[in-house]
Design an enzyme around this catalytic site. Structure first.
Site, PDB file in Angstrom:
ATOM      1  N   CYS A 120       0.832  -1.160   0.164  1.00 21.18           N
ATOM      2  CA  CYS A 120       0.062  -0.075   0.005  1.00 21.18           C
ATOM      3  C   CYS A 120       0.840   1.279  -0.173  1.00 21.18           C
ATOM      4  O   CYS A 120       1.585   1.529  -0.816  1.00 21.18           O
ATOM      5  CB  CYS A 120      -0.948  -0.084   1.195  1.00 21.18           C
ATOM      6  SG  CYS A 120      -2.378   0.993   1.096  1.00 21.18           S
ATOM      7  N   HIS A 224      -4.098  -5.078   0.464  1.00 21.01           N
ATOM      8  CA  HIS A 224      -3.349  -5.209   1.802  1.00 21.01           C
ATOM      9  C   HIS A 224      -3.319  -6.958   2.026  1.00 21.01           C
ATOM     10  O   HIS A 224      -4.288  -7.419   2.477  1.00 21.01           O
ATOM     11  CB  HIS A 224      -3.983  -4.924   2.898  1.00 21.01           C
ATOM     12  CG  HIS A 224      -3.468  -3.325   3.207  1.00 21.01           C
ATOM     13  ND1 HIS A 224      -2.536  -2.960   4.173  1.00 21.01           N
ATOM     14  CD2 HIS A 224      -3.982  -2.115   2.935  1.00 21.01           C
ATOM     15  CE1 HIS A 224      -2.285  -1.656   4.020  1.00 21.01           C
ATOM     16  NE2 HIS A 224      -3.249  -1.013   3.340  1.00 21.01           N
ATOM     17  N   GLU A 226      -1.711  -9.028   3.762  1.00 19.62           N
ATOM     18  CA  GLU A 226      -1.682  -9.367   4.939  1.00 19.62           C
ATOM     19  C   GLU A 226      -3.130  -9.421   5.924  1.00 19.62           C
ATOM     20  O   GLU A 226      -2.909 -10.219   6.659  1.00 19.62           O
ATOM     21  CB  GLU A 226      -0.426  -8.915   5.549  1.00 19.62           C
ATOM     22  CG  GLU A 226      -0.960  -7.239   6.096  1.00 19.62           C
ATOM     23  CD  GLU A 226      -1.203  -6.295   5.383  1.00 19.62           C
ATOM     24  OE1 GLU A 226      -0.915  -6.455   3.958  1.00 19.62           O
ATOM     25  OE2 GLU A 226      -1.683  -5.152   5.814  1.00 19.62           O
TER      26      GLU A 226
END
Ligand code: MN
Length: 253
Positions: A120, A224, A226
């Site tokens: 990001c 994102h 994660e």
């Protein structure tokens, strides 16, 4: 000759900062990172290590040398003066101290040939560090931009399509040319930095991923991964490939 058993790679993760309000510690600055990053690095076989943004410039080289790979994490907008623009009315929060730390850490990590993963803001930072620019606010600056890039859904929900560019490292990591990702950004790459190629885009023309050809691993994504791995375990592939690139590099020395 027998190769020595490899230790797990040490992965530095750049940190964020906020200032506490309404507490006995009002005004206290707190350095932090979302736990998703450390969970993901652990699941990918690395050992996470937080990199405080208040590290003095002269200490960053030693800090980065001690790491095997670096993750540049999500967060605030990078100050637009870093890419030669005045702040637009639509710019959101910035943290100049973080910009200064991360730009130096990135420059050193690249010079030291450390594998680098940008998430990001991390992707945007990479583009700026190598001479690229950003749209300070895609909703106001990209004509015909139509997709919701700051989703209202939960962090783990995949909301928009991303087309991966065939024959890129990113497409080979995910073994597909099509993903559905989450999206939490209001900025995007405008001019791509020299030496990089786009590896992922949305259908409204927003760049969602970049990679550098002359590096073992220098990849950035705009979403994102994660935050998605519990519902979308395939998103761990990016972190796994990042950690494996370190093991391959040390294995070939
Ligand atoms: Mn997006």
């Amino acid at each position: 000759m027998k190769t020595k058993k490899l230790q797990k790679p040490l992965i530095g993760i750049s940190t964020n900062q906020y200032i506490l309000e309404n507490s006995p510690f009002a005004g206290q600055k707190r350095i932090y990172i979302n736990r998703d990053y450390t969970e993901c690095v652990l699941k990918a076989g690395g050992i996470p290590f937080l990199l405080p943004l208040n590290t003095p410039l002269e200490a960053i080289e030693q800090q980065i040398m001690a790491m095997d790979g670096i993750v540049f994490s999500g967060g605030q907008d990078v100050h637009p003066l870093r890419y030669g623009e005045e702040p637009s009315r639509f710019l959101e929060a910035v943290c100049s101290e973080r910009d200064e730390y991360e730009l130096e850490a990135l420059k050193l990590a690249y010079a030291l040939k450390k594998p680098i993963l940008g998430i990001c803001r991390g992707l945007q930072l990479i583009n700026i560090a190598f001479g690229g620019t950003l749209y300070q606010d895609i909703g106001h600056q990209i004509p015909h931009q139509s997709i919701q890039h700051f989703q209202k859904a939960h962090k783990a929900v995949a909301t928009h399509s991303v087309e991966l560019v065939p024959k890129t490292l990113l497409a080979s990591i995910f073994e597909t040319n099509h993903l559905i990702t989450n999206s939490f950004h209001h900025q995007a790459i405008k001019d791509l930095a020299h030496g990089f190629k786009v590896n992922a885009m949305t259908r409204d023309g927003v760049i969602e991923g970049i990679e550098r050809e002359d590096s073992s691993f220098l990849v950035g994504v705009q979403w994102h991964p994660e935050m998605m791995i519990e519902k979308h375990p395939e998103m761990l592939k990016l972190f796994a490939a990042f950690v494996s690139s370190i093991e391959e590099q040390s294995g070939s020395e």
